[in-house]
Each structure stands twice: as structure tokens, then as C-alpha cells.
Write an enzyme that holds these catalytic residues in place. Structure first.
Site, mmCIF file in Angstrom:
data_model
loop_
_atom_site.group_PDB
_atom_site.id
_atom_site.type_symbol
_atom_site.label_atom_id
_atom_site.label_comp_id
_atom_site.label_asym_id
_atom_site.label_seq_id
_atom_site.Cartn_x
_atom_site.Cartn_y
_atom_site.Cartn_z
ATOM 1 N N HIS A 171 -5.433 -3.335 -2.658
ATOM 2 C CA HIS A 171 -5.090 -2.289 -3.521
ATOM 3 C C HIS A 171 -4.755 -3.139 -4.754
ATOM 4 O O HIS A 171 -4.162 -2.447 -5.852
ATOM 5 C CB HIS A 171 -3.620 -1.638 -2.994
ATOM 6 C CG HIS A 171 -4.046 -0.983 -1.774
ATOM 7 N ND1 HIS A 171 -4.165 0.411 -1.864
ATOM 8 C CD2 HIS A 171 -3.702 -1.195 -0.515
ATOM 9 C CE1 HIS A 171 -4.276 0.763 -0.744
ATOM 10 N NE2 HIS A 171 -4.122 -0.215 0.220
ATOM 11 N N SER A 227 0.535 -1.299 0.092
ATOM 12 C CA SER A 227 -0.083 0.121 0.106
ATOM 13 C C SER A 227 0.631 1.396 0.072
ATOM 14 O O SER A 227 0.170 2.367 -0.288
ATOM 15 C CB SER A 227 -0.950 -0.131 1.119
ATOM 16 O OG SER A 227 -0.262 0.104 2.390
ATOM 17 N N LYS A 237 -11.514 1.123 -1.805
ATOM 18 C CA LYS A 237 -10.728 1.744 -2.632
ATOM 19 C C LYS A 237 -11.426 1.573 -4.221
ATOM 20 O O LYS A 237 -12.127 2.567 -4.602
ATOM 21 C CB LYS A 237 -9.520 0.756 -3.099
ATOM 22 C CG LYS A 237 -8.146 1.249 -1.793
ATOM 23 C CD LYS A 237 -8.525 0.763 -0.418
ATOM 24 C CE LYS A 237 -7.326 0.834 0.519
ATOM 25 N NZ LYS A 237 -7.929 0.712 1.965
#
Length: 398
Positions: A214, A186, A245
């Protein structure tokens, strides 16, 4: 109570925050007065957002917002209970089935946050006589999860397969060995060496859990993540994902075979004892998943921008480490200077995030620059020019 207050007020991070505030360079808790988009308003000023995790750029998409509003109209604002009791909606079941299929597993369950997924899974799937092997740069939620576990914890050097093998050799035969790693790290932006992990897992009869927070929406076919990217989905036992996200919401999930998921339904305490994901959050994530699958050009554009940005930073002489994703670390390696540069970039109209210890080692402080599929090349050029100007001022370009 006075002793408690005195003790807590002396902690290092609080003292550093006070100093930064006094110097006018405090970079945290900046209040955004607009929607989360490529451009936001802070203190009445428009700035370009290069500090978001919304890689697909869907947080402001009309269909995502409409889905959330429709869910509130039908189900209300919350579920008023845990999934275990009165908090399960048909929305939850439908999305769980879709997510399991999306990442290539038999079943999945939804948690209220992504942090809770790692906390609730890593802490309970192994026992007192088992082992958890974790990458030194794993996300804080993974670390929090294994701290709650009674298993033996073994840390290996970042993406270092020799280090991982040495730790695996310490494990007793016949015991569970769970290797846990981020798919995309990350802060550093590099990708897990999943082929290497799979090879060692087979050799030592270990299991694998990959955090795709991610990776989903960035890597793999239609954004299915790191495991899909490497063609190794079947070799990974547990796949974790988050909604905060690329899926433009809040919440998270774990996907695995049906036996593992059934176990978690009854033994994962953050799942059992937390209120379930809200109707709006669940519906928004489902709508974002629809768009991500149906509009592959979003991810294609994200990668065009990523390659352009990586080339731009390297050509200007920025130290960006091993990143190969839309997460681009700009290493500063000095706490106070990191704060100062973040402030100066903000004054130039650029929002970026400072990353200091404990998120990274004290000598690895950086600015985290991240891209969204909705950024334009013109916005990126503006940011690159501003960064080059300020980094040159502080002799940070090679």
C-alpha cells in the site's frame, strides 16, 4: 464427510454471515457488473467506489488494457508451468529488472500474487535458531508466512519502538533477527516508523523487510514507496510489492540484493511450485509502472484528495485514528452496526468495505474508505455528505 460438514457449518463467521443475510445487510461478495473504476454497477445500480485499492486509478487505463491484450496475442493466456521450469518469459525478466531499479535494489523476482510473496519469503529466509519480529498489525500474508517458519516469532506492539526493542533484547546474539512490517498499514492507513526501526536494527544487528503493498504508487518519489519516502532504501534489506493495488494487475515481487534473490529462486516454495504470472498480468503491471512514472500528476491529485478527505472527516467529527494516507478507517466499533451502515451507504450510492475480526480486533471494527487518483472532488463531496448524514443518525460524530 458428514462430520466435517457439521463442524465447519458451526463456525462463528458463518453463523454471523447467515444472520446478516437474513437481515438484508450482508456486505461481502457483492457482484460488480462493470469495470473497476470510480463508479461501478452492482445489481444494475451505479454506485461510487470508495472501497478499491487501485490508488493510481489505472485498472481501466487504455494503455494498461492494450498491453494485456497484446501480451495475450503474442504469448497466449498462460505459461503452463512454474518459473523454475517452463514458465519464464522475457516479459518476466524485463519487469523484474525494472522493479528492482524502481525500488532501489539489485534484483527482484515476481510471484503470482502478493500474498504468495510474503508467504514464500517470510517462511524461508530465516532458520530454526533465528528470529522473526513482527508488528501486531502486519498483513495476514506476513502472519501466514511466519507461521510456516521454524524461527522464533516475537510480536511487538503496533509501531511501538520500545516494544520492538524489548523483543530484540530477547534475541540471542549471532542469530538472524528479521523485522517485518507493513510500510502503510492496510486497514489503519498509518505509516510505519521506519526511522525508528532502522535505528534499532543497527543497534541490534537486525535485518528489515518492508511490505510496500500500500506504499507503492502512494508514497515516495514517483510512487516508489515508504522506504524511498523516508530516504532509507539502503537500510532496508528486503522490499516487497504487489501488482494488485497501484499497478493495476495481479501478482507481486520481492526485491533485495542478488544473493538473497538467488536464494529465494531455489528455496521459496510458493515461487518454485506455483504457475508463473500470466503474460497479461505481467504486461499490465509493466504498463501501469510506465504510466505511474510518467504521470506524477496522478499521485499529486491523490494527495490533494487525501488531505481534503482527512480534513473533511475530522471536521465532521469522525473517528479516523492515526491515518495519514488515502486509506481512511471510519471506526464504528460494533459488528452489526458496521454492517448496517455499509448497507445504508450503499443505498445512498456509496460502496465502502466493512472490516471486522479477524482483519482487526473485535473492538476495532471499522469502515475502510479509500481513495483513487481518478476520483473527483465532486465525488468525494457526495460521499462525505452521505457519510455525515448516516453517522449523525447513529450518533457516531463527536
Amino acid at each position: 464427510m458428514k462430520l466435517l460438514q457439521e463442524k465447519l457449518s458451526k463456525y462463528t463467521l458463518l453463523q454471523e454471515a447467515k444472520k446478516a443475510k437474513a437481515a438484508g445487510i450482508y456486505p461481502y461478495f457483492r457482484v460488480i457488473e462493470s469495470d473497476q473504476d470510480t463508479e461501478v454497477i452492482i445489481n444494475g445500480k451505479k454506485v461510487l467506489m470508495f472501497g478499491s485499492n487501485a490508488y493510481t486509478g489505472l485498472t481501466n487505463h487504455p494503455k494498461v488494457k492494450e498491453a494485456a491484450i497484446a501480451a495475450i496475442r503474442k504469448y497466449g493466456s498462460g505459461c503452463a508451468g512454474s518459473r523454475f521450469l517452463n514458465g519464464t518469459l522475457d516479459l518476466h525478466i524485463e519487469l523484474e529488472k525494472r522493479l528492482a531499479d524502481f525500488v532501489g535494489k539489485e534484483d527482484a523476482i515476481i510471484y503470482s500474487t502478493g500474498f504468495q510473496v510474503n508467504l514464500g519469503v517470510v517462511s524461508c529466509v530465516t532458520g530454526r535458531e533465528d528470529y522473526i519480529l513482527w508488528d501486531e498489525l502486519d498483513h495476514a500474508s506476513i502472519i501466514a508466512g511466519h507461521r510456516l517458519s521454524y524461527s522464533t516469532k516475537l510480536k511487538y506492539r503496533h509501531n511501538d519502538m520500545d516494544s520492538l526493542e524489548k523483543q530484540l533484547q530477547k534475541c540471542e546474539d549471532g542469530k538472524i533477527k528479521l523485522i517485518v512490517a507493513d510500510g502503510v498499514f492496510s486497514m489503519e492507513g498509518d505509516i510505519v516508523n521506519l526511522p525508528g526501526i532502522v535505528k534499532l536494527a543497527k543497534k541490534y544487528n537486525a535485518s528489515i523487510m518492508i511490505d510496500e503493498a500500500h506504499g507503492i504508487g502512494v508514497l515516495g518519489k514517483q510512487g516508489r514507496g515508504t522506504c524511498n519516502h523516508f530516504g532509507l532504501t539502503d537500510e532496508v534489506d528486503l522490499i516487497m510489492g504487489t501488482f494488485s493495488k497501484s499497478l493495476a494487475s495481479i501478482g507481486g515481487f520481492i526485491a533485495s540484493n542478488s544473493e538473497v534473490i538467488d536464494y529465494l529462486r531455489y528455496y521459496s516454495r510458493p515461487y518454485i511450485f506455483s504457475a508463473s504470472s500470466t503474460p497479461a498480468a505481467t504486461a499490465a503491471a509493466a504498463a501501469a509502472l510506465d504510466i505511474m512514472i510518467s504521470e506524477p500528476e496522478r499521485i499529486e491529485h491523490l494527495w490533494e484528495l487525501t488531505h481534503y478527505a482527512l480534513n473533511g472527516f475530522r471536521q465532521m467529527g469522525c473517528e479516523i485514528g492515526r491515518t495519514e494516507t488515502p486509506i481512511i478507517p471510519l471506526f464504528i466499533r460494533n459488528n452489526e452496526l458496521t454492517f448496517m451502515i455499509v448497507r445504508e451507504l450503499f443505498d445512498e450510492g456509496i460502496f465502502v468495505n466493512p472490516v471486522l475480526s479477524p482483519a482487526v480486533a473485535p473492538q476495532d471494527t471499522l469502515i475502510r474508505f479509500s481513495l483513487m487518483a481518478t476520483h473527483t472532488k465532486e465525488q468525494l463531496d457526495f460521499a462525505l455528505n452521505a457519510i455525515q448524514k448516516i453517522f449523525k443518525k447513529y450518533n457516531l460524530l463527536t
